[in-house]
Design an enzyme around this catalytic site. Structure first.
Site, PDB file in Angstrom:
ATOM      1  N   ASN A  49      -9.483  -4.906   1.778  1.00  0.00           N
ATOM      2  CA  ASN A  49     -10.773  -5.955   1.858  1.00  0.00           C
ATOM      3  C   ASN A  49      -9.441  -6.245   0.942  1.00  0.00           C
ATOM      4  OD1 ASN A  49     -12.488  -3.882   2.362  1.00  0.00           O
ATOM      5  ND2 ASN A  49     -13.914  -5.347   2.211  1.00  0.00           N
ATOM      6  N   CYS A  94      -8.764  -1.376   8.564  1.00  0.00           N
ATOM      7  CA  CYS A  94      -9.244  -1.850   9.939  1.00  0.00           C
ATOM      8  C   CYS A  94      -9.232  -0.730  10.632  1.00  0.00           C
ATOM      9  CB  CYS A  94      -9.067  -3.128  10.435  1.00  0.00           C
ATOM     10  SG  CYS A  94      -8.973  -3.236  11.634  1.00  0.00           S
ATOM     11  N   ASP A 137     -16.927   0.382   2.428  1.00  0.00           N
ATOM     12  CA  ASP A 137     -16.480  -0.508   3.214  1.00  0.00           C
ATOM     13  C   ASP A 137     -14.776  -0.254   2.374  1.00  0.00           C
ATOM     14  OD1 ASP A 137     -15.233  -1.960   5.224  1.00  0.00           O
ATOM     15  OD2 ASP A 137     -15.564  -3.719   4.104  1.00  0.00           O
TER      16      ASP A 137
HETATM   17 ZN    ZN Z   1     -15.396  -5.195   5.988  1.00  0.00          ZN
END
Ligand code: ZN
Length: 315
Positions: A253, A244, A15
Site C-alpha cells: 500500500n 498483492c 492489508d
Molecule cells: Zn489494499
C-alpha cells in the site's frame, strides 16, 4: 484549489499483516494498534473476519478487538468477505469487542471478484443485502469498497460506468461510506483525477475514501490527483506494508508516514503526529522479519537536518 485538511486511515495491520507468512503474535498487533490510535489517525483497520485457513494471521480478530484501547475520535474498523464473517463480527461486537465500522468489499471486475471472494458480483451484492441490516441492527457503520476500480490484473481496464454503477448500488443498499480501491496498483494520476471528479458530481454528499497501492510507484501522485478532485480521505499502510497475492514481490500500500510527511510539507493538515507515527513504523521490520518500502522512516522527515560538514569554508 487543494483541500487544507484530509483524513488518514491506516490499514497496515489488516492489508499488510494478512499477507505475511510468519504469524504475528496477537500482543504485538494489540500494542501496535494502541500506538497507531494515539497518533491522530482518523481510522485504524484492525482486523478481518475471514476463515483462518485462508488468512491465518487474522485468526485472532476477536481477541484483538476485545483487548485494544479505545480513543475518542478514532474509528476502529474490520473487514469481512461474507455472511459467516459478519455473524462472527456481530458476536464480537456485542460481547466486548466493539467494531465502529465494517468494511465490505467487492470487485468491479467479475474475474477479480471470483478470484478474491469466490463468487459473482451479483452474488456479492445479494450477500450485502443480507449483511447490511445485520450490521445496522447492532449500530455498526458500514463502508462499501469497490476493489479494482482503476484496473484489474486479469481483465485490464475496468469500465468506469461499471465501477460507478456498483458504487451507486452500494449507496442504495445503505452503506454509509464508499471506497474506491486500486487493489493492485494500476491507477495513474490522470485517471484518478478524471474518475473522482466524475464521482464527486455523481455522488455529491457521499463519504468517499481512496485506497491506493504503490505497486508501480504512482501511489502518492494518485493521492494528489484525488485531493485535486475533492476527495479527502485516504487509506495507507504503516511502513508501506502490504502487497498483492497475484503479483508476488510487488510493493505494498502507499506508506502512511510517507503520505503524512508529504501532505504536512504541503501545508495540508492530516491531524497525525508524524514523530509518533515514525516511532511505530521503525518497529515494523523487526515485527515482520524483512525490509519494508517506507522511505521517510529511513531518510528521516524532510526537516531532519544533517550537521554541516567540517572545514566547509576553509581554503
Ligand atoms: Zn489494499
Amino acid at each position: 484549489m487543494l483541500k487544507k485538511k484530509v483524513r488518514i486511515n491506516d490499514v497496515g495491520v489488516r492489508d499488510g499483516f494478512q499477507i505475511e507468512k510468519n504469524i504475528i503474535p496477537t500482543e504485538t498487533k494489540i500494542a501496535l494498534i494502541d500506538q497507531l490510535t494515539a497518533t491522530g489517525l482518523a481510522l485504524v483497520e484492525a482486523t478481518s473476519f475471514v476463515h483462518p485457513k485462508f488468512v491465518p494471521n487474522m485468526a485472532d480478530a476477536e481477541i484483538v478487538l476485545r483487548e485494544i484501547q479505545r480513543r475518542p475520535g478514532v474509528t476502529i474498523s474490520a473487514i469481512t468477505p461474507n455472511i459467516r464473517g459478519m455473524e462472527r463480527a456481530i458476536a464480537c461486537h456485542t460481547s466486548g469487542g466493539r467494531i465502529d465500522e465494517m468494511n465490505l468489499f467487492m470487485s468491479a471486475s467479475e474475474t477479480h471478484n471470483r478470484a478474491n471472494v469466490k463468487r459473482s458480483t451479483d452474488e456479492s451484492l445479494a450477500d450485502f443485502k443480507i449483511m447490511v441490516p445485520m450490521a445496522e441492527s447492532v449500530g455498526i457503520r458500514l463502508n462499501g469498497c469497490v476493489s479494482t476500480s482503476f484496473g484489474c490484473p486479469f481483465e485490464g481496464a475496468v469500465d468506469e460506468g461499471r465501477v460507478m454503477a456498483f458504487a451507486e448500488k452500494l449507496l442504495e443498499l445503505g452503506f454509509d461510506g464508499l471506497t474506491f480501491a486500486d487493489t493492485t496498483g494500476m491507477a495513474n494520476p490522470a485517471q484518478v483525477e478524471r474518475m473522482m471528479t466524475n464521482a464527486r458530481v455523481r455522488f455529491p454528499s457521499a463519504d468517499i475514501t481512496l485506497h491506493f497501492h504503490n505497486t508501480r510507484g504512482m501511489g502518492l501522485a494518485n493521492v494528489l490527483a484525488g485531493i485535486r478532485a475533492g476527495i479527502d480521505s485516504y487509506d495507507a499502510s504503516l511502513a508501506g506494508l502490504g502487497g498483492c497475492p497475484f503479483a508476488p514481490g510487488a510493493t505494498g500500500n502507499i506508506c502512511t508516514e510517507d503520505l503524512v510527511n508529504m501532505l504536512e510539507d504541503m501545508g495540508i493538515d492530516t491531524g497525525v503526529n508524524l514523530d509518533l507515527l515514525l516511532a511505530a513504523a521503525v518497529k515494523i521490520p523487526g515485527i515482520v522479519g524483512h525490509d519494508v518500502p517506507g522511505q521517510v522512516m529511513k531518510a528521516g522527515r524532510t526537516m531532519h537536518l544533517h550537521p554541516v560538514p567540517e572545514k566547509l569554508y576553509e581554503a
